[in-house]
Design a protein around this motif. Structure first.
Motif, PDB file in Angstrom:
ATOM      1  N   TYR A 101      59.563  12.611   2.321  1.00 32.83           N
ATOM      2  CA  TYR A 101      58.117  12.574   2.114  1.00 32.83           C
ATOM      3  C   TYR A 101      57.680  13.511   0.997  1.00 32.83           C
ATOM      4  O   TYR A 101      56.750  13.218   0.255  1.00 32.83           O
ATOM      5  N   VAL A 102      58.350  14.644   0.853  1.00 29.73           N
ATOM      6  CA  VAL A 102      57.988  15.591  -0.204  1.00 29.73           C
ATOM      7  C   VAL A 102      58.293  14.985  -1.564  1.00 29.73           C
ATOM      8  O   VAL A 102      57.506  15.094  -2.500  1.00 29.73           O
ATOM      9  N   LYS A 103      59.412  14.315  -1.665  1.00 24.47           N
ATOM     10  CA  LYS A 103      59.764  13.664  -2.922  1.00 24.47           C
ATOM     11  C   LYS A 103      58.715  12.624  -3.295  1.00 24.47           C
ATOM     12  O   LYS A 103      58.334  12.502  -4.456  1.00 24.47           O
ATOM     13  N   GLU A 104      58.207  11.896  -2.312  1.00 24.26           N
ATOM     14  CA  GLU A 104      57.183  10.889  -2.562  1.00 24.26           C
ATOM     15  C   GLU A 104      55.874  11.539  -3.018  1.00 24.26           C
ATOM     16  O   GLU A 104      55.245  11.066  -3.951  1.00 24.26           O
ATOM     17  N   ILE A 105      55.474  12.623  -2.370  1.00 26.72           N
ATOM     18  CA  ILE A 105      54.227  13.315  -2.722  1.00 26.72           C
ATOM     19  C   ILE A 105      54.312  13.862  -4.140  1.00 26.72           C
ATOM     20  O   ILE A 105      53.396  13.685  -4.937  1.00 26.72           O
ATOM     21  N   VAL A 106      55.397  14.525  -4.456  1.00 22.99           N
ATOM     22  CA  VAL A 106      55.556  15.107  -5.787  1.00 22.99           C
ATOM     23  C   VAL A 106      55.561  14.000  -6.836  1.00 22.99           C
ATOM     24  O   VAL A 106      54.940  14.129  -7.902  1.00 22.99           O
ATOM     25  N   SER A 107      56.223  12.899  -6.547  1.00 23.55           N
ATOM     26  CA  SER A 107      56.260  11.774  -7.473  1.00 23.55           C
ATOM     27  C   SER A 107      54.848  11.236  -7.715  1.00 23.55           C
ATOM     28  O   SER A 107      54.463  10.967  -8.849  1.00 23.55           O
ATOM     29  N   GLU A 108      54.056  11.102  -6.657  1.00 20.93           N
ATOM     30  CA  GLU A 108      52.683  10.615  -6.783  1.00 20.93           C
ATOM     31  C   GLU A 108      51.823  11.592  -7.583  1.00 20.93           C
ATOM     32  O   GLU A 108      50.993  11.183  -8.391  1.00 20.93           O
ATOM     33  N   MET A 109      52.026  12.888  -7.364  1.00 16.73           N
ATOM     34  CA  MET A 109      51.239  13.901  -8.073  1.00 16.73           C
ATOM     35  C   MET A 109      51.541  13.854  -9.566  1.00 16.73           C
ATOM     36  O   MET A 109      50.650  14.052 -10.398  1.00 16.73           O
ATOM     37  N   LYS A 110      52.770  13.608  -9.917  1.00 14.32           N
ATOM     38  CA  LYS A 110      53.150  13.554 -11.334  1.00 14.32           C
ATOM     39  C   LYS A 110      52.529  12.357 -12.037  1.00 14.32           C
ATOM     40  O   LYS A 110      52.302  12.393 -13.235  1.00 14.32           O
ATOM     41  N   LYS A 111      52.228  11.306 -11.286  1.00 10.02           N
ATOM     42  CA  LYS A 111      51.617  10.114 -11.860  1.00 10.02           C
ATOM     43  C   LYS A 111      50.167  10.359 -12.233  1.00 10.02           C
ATOM     44  O   LYS A 111      49.627   9.699 -13.095  1.00 10.02           O
ATOM     45  N   LYS A 112      49.510  11.298 -11.544  1.00  6.01           N
ATOM     46  CA  LYS A 112      48.072  11.555 -11.753  1.00  6.01           C
ATOM     47  C   LYS A 112      47.804  12.328 -12.992  1.00  6.01           C
ATOM     48  O   LYS A 112      48.286  13.011 -13.636  1.00  6.01           O
TER      49      LYS A 112
END
Length: 90
Positions: A79-90
């Motif tokens: 889940y942390v990998k997913e959150i960080v990935s989403e944050m980088k997209k923003k």
């Protein structure tokens, strides 16, 4: 992440909210001091799992945990990998 940003940007307001939510049972100054050192970890990796395992081992050795637990068997870092990935997209 929004909560983390709010606490960092508006610590007095955050402390006041927590103070009210805790029915004013903890002094406001104590909450302000606590929130001043608040830091949200945006990662959860092997280092954290190792720390948990040392804590588990200690509690087991003192008889506070009755069954040996292996942190690596239930820790899920996806889940942390997913959150960080989403944050980088923003």
């Amino acid at each position: 992440m929004d909560l983390h940003k709010f606490v960092k940007e508006k610590p007095d307001e955050a402390a006041q909210i927590v103070f009210k939510e805790l029915e004013e049972k903890i002094p406001l100054q104590v909450l302000k001091a606590s929130l001043a050192s608040y830091d949200y970890a945006d990662r959860f990796d092997q280092e954290h799992i190792d720390v948990m395992q040392r804590d588990i081992d200690f509690l087991f050795s003192k008889g506070l945990i009755k069954k040996e637990i292996k942190a690596s068997q239930w820790a899920d870092t996806s889940y942390v990998k997913e959150i960080v990935s989403e944050m980088k997209k923003k």
